[in-house]
Design an enzyme around this catalytic site. Structure first.
Site, short mmCIF file in Angstrom:
data_model
loop_
_atom_site.label_atom_id
_atom_site.label_comp_id
_atom_site.label_asym_id
_atom_site.label_seq_id
_atom_site.Cartn_x
_atom_site.Cartn_y
_atom_site.Cartn_z
N GLY A 257 3.40 5.77 1.53
CA GLY A 257 4.13 4.81 1.54
C GLY A 257 5.51 5.20 1.39
O GLY A 257 6.03 6.03 1.13
N HIS A 258 6.47 3.96 1.53
CA HIS A 258 8.00 4.09 1.51
C HIS A 258 8.19 4.51 -0.06
O HIS A 258 7.65 4.17 -0.90
CB HIS A 258 8.53 2.78 1.87
CG HIS A 258 8.17 1.46 0.97
ND1 HIS A 258 8.74 0.42 1.38
CD2 HIS A 258 7.61 1.30 -0.16
CE1 HIS A 258 8.35 -0.62 0.52
NE2 HIS A 258 7.55 0.22 -0.37
N ASN A 259 9.28 5.35 0.16
CA ASN A 259 10.22 5.80 -0.80
C ASN A 259 9.23 6.88 -1.79
O ASN A 259 9.73 7.38 -2.98
CB ASN A 259 10.44 4.73 -2.05
CG ASN A 259 11.09 3.71 -1.28
OD1 ASN A 259 11.98 3.92 -0.60
ND2 ASN A 259 10.94 2.47 -1.81
#
EC number: 2.3.1.191
Length: 355
Positions: A257-259
């Site tokens: 996922g993002h980050n």
């Protein structure tokens, strides 16, 4: 065993030379002139094949093998049939891999699927893209504006490299892979069908306007010597970047996922799901189908058992497992306790006749 249709045929090699290559000891030097022409498993090997043995689960295969030679540890040496030449090695599989890498280097890093050695006529390359000498671009690949690609890199059939992406030297971008908003280091192997740099799953949920999408304006940073398995998806960051650390190896069909920040030399098995803004330290190993909640921290050297669900931070060198995951010793104790309760309840005479 390696199939010559797909992989280079190994050179015929005397056992004495194989002992040198693998740093093993040929127990019977009189067999040093015996020629080996390939590698095989114990059950498929013939008189001109080299095999290895390091697991008692395959003792029956060792007993019945027709292999010409076998790499084996001193512990199991006596179990090798008399017709099989023994190559004594402290770590038989590591020795086997050493010669496999020597003979089958073409299997370590994929090349052009179509035997291409330059830019295919059907590839679409923006005139502002900068490709160093020695880059191979297979048919139907698309390379966008201001892309930079280092020498020795192979871009597979139908791959799409979005504007501004930077890819280092000696990389492989697998067929039908899509990359955008990403900076990729050297010696990175991306298997077919990956998606890197697409939107992360960012919304303000259930507001008066419905699910309000949050702009994802970060990047994906993949450091040197990373491997990304087929069908894996790596979302770009929303504000901070999504980072994959140097030397990390990711199996097939993993969702990142993002980050997310993943440290150096981590191992991620197949079908893992990592939620956003997760931080994973160095040398972490995650088993297949592990799911980890967002905003957690997984410490350096931690290991998580396959099919575990993680909802809490894991300290450095922690060994966790279960659903929800907890320290494995605690998890095992709880499993034993529950099994004991079930067993005792079945033995309770008060329960007789109850449904």
């Amino acid at each position: 065993m390696a199939q010559p249709t797909f992989f280079t045929k190994p050179p015929a090699t005397a056992l004495a030379d194989i002992a040198t290559l693998t740093k093993a000891l040929l127990v019977d030097p009189t067999r040093g002139d015996h020629v080996i022409t390939g590698l095989a498993s114990l059950d498929e090997a013939g008189p001109m094949h080299l095999a290895f043995f390091d697991n008692l689960k395959y003792a029956d295969q060792l007993k019945a093998t027709r292999a010409g030679a076998c790499l084996v540890s001193p512990r199991f040496e006596a179990q090798v049939p008399a017709h099989v030449a023994v190559l004594r090695a402290a770590q038989p599989f590591r020795a086997f891999v050493r010669i496999a890498r020597e003979w089958h280097g073409d299997a370590l890093r994929p090349q052009s699927w179509v035997g291409n050695d330059g830019i295919a006529p059907s590839a679409i390359i923006d005139p502002t893209a900068r490709l160093e000498d020695g880059v191979i671009v297979d048919p139907l690949a698309v390379i966008g504006a201001d892309v930079e690609i280092g020498s020795g890199t192979v871009v597979g059939v139908g791959a799409v490299i979005g504007p501004g992406v930077k890819i280092g030297r000696d990389c492989n971008v697998g067929a039908r892979t899509a990359i955008q908003c990403a900076l990729i280091g050297n010696d990175v192997l991306i298997h077919p069908g990956c998606s890197i740099g697409q939107d992360g799953y960012g919304f303000i949920f259930f507001g008066p306007e419905g699910h309000l999408k949050v702009p994802q304006t970060g990047r994906v940073l993949i450091q040197n010597n990373v491997e990304v398995g087929a069908g894996t998806t790596i979302d770009r960051g929303s504000l901070r970047d999504t980072v994959i650390g140097e030397g990390t190896k990711i199996d097939n069909q993993v969702q990142i996922g993002h980050n997310v920040t993943i440290g150096r030399n981590c191992l991620l098995a197949a079908q893992i799901g990592l939620a956003g803004s997760l931080t994973i330290g160095d040398n972490v190993a995650l088993g297949a189908k592990v799911g980890i909640n967002n905003h957690l921290k997984i410490g350096d050297g931690a290991q998580v058992t396959a099919m575990s669900g993680v909802k809490d931070d894991i300290p450095p060198n922690g060994r966790w497992g279960g659903f929800f995951a907890k320290p494995t010793k605690q998890w095992f104790k709880e499993i034993i306790a529950v099994e004991r309760l079930v067993r005792d309840s079945r033995a309770d005479p008060k329960d007789e006749g109850r449904e």
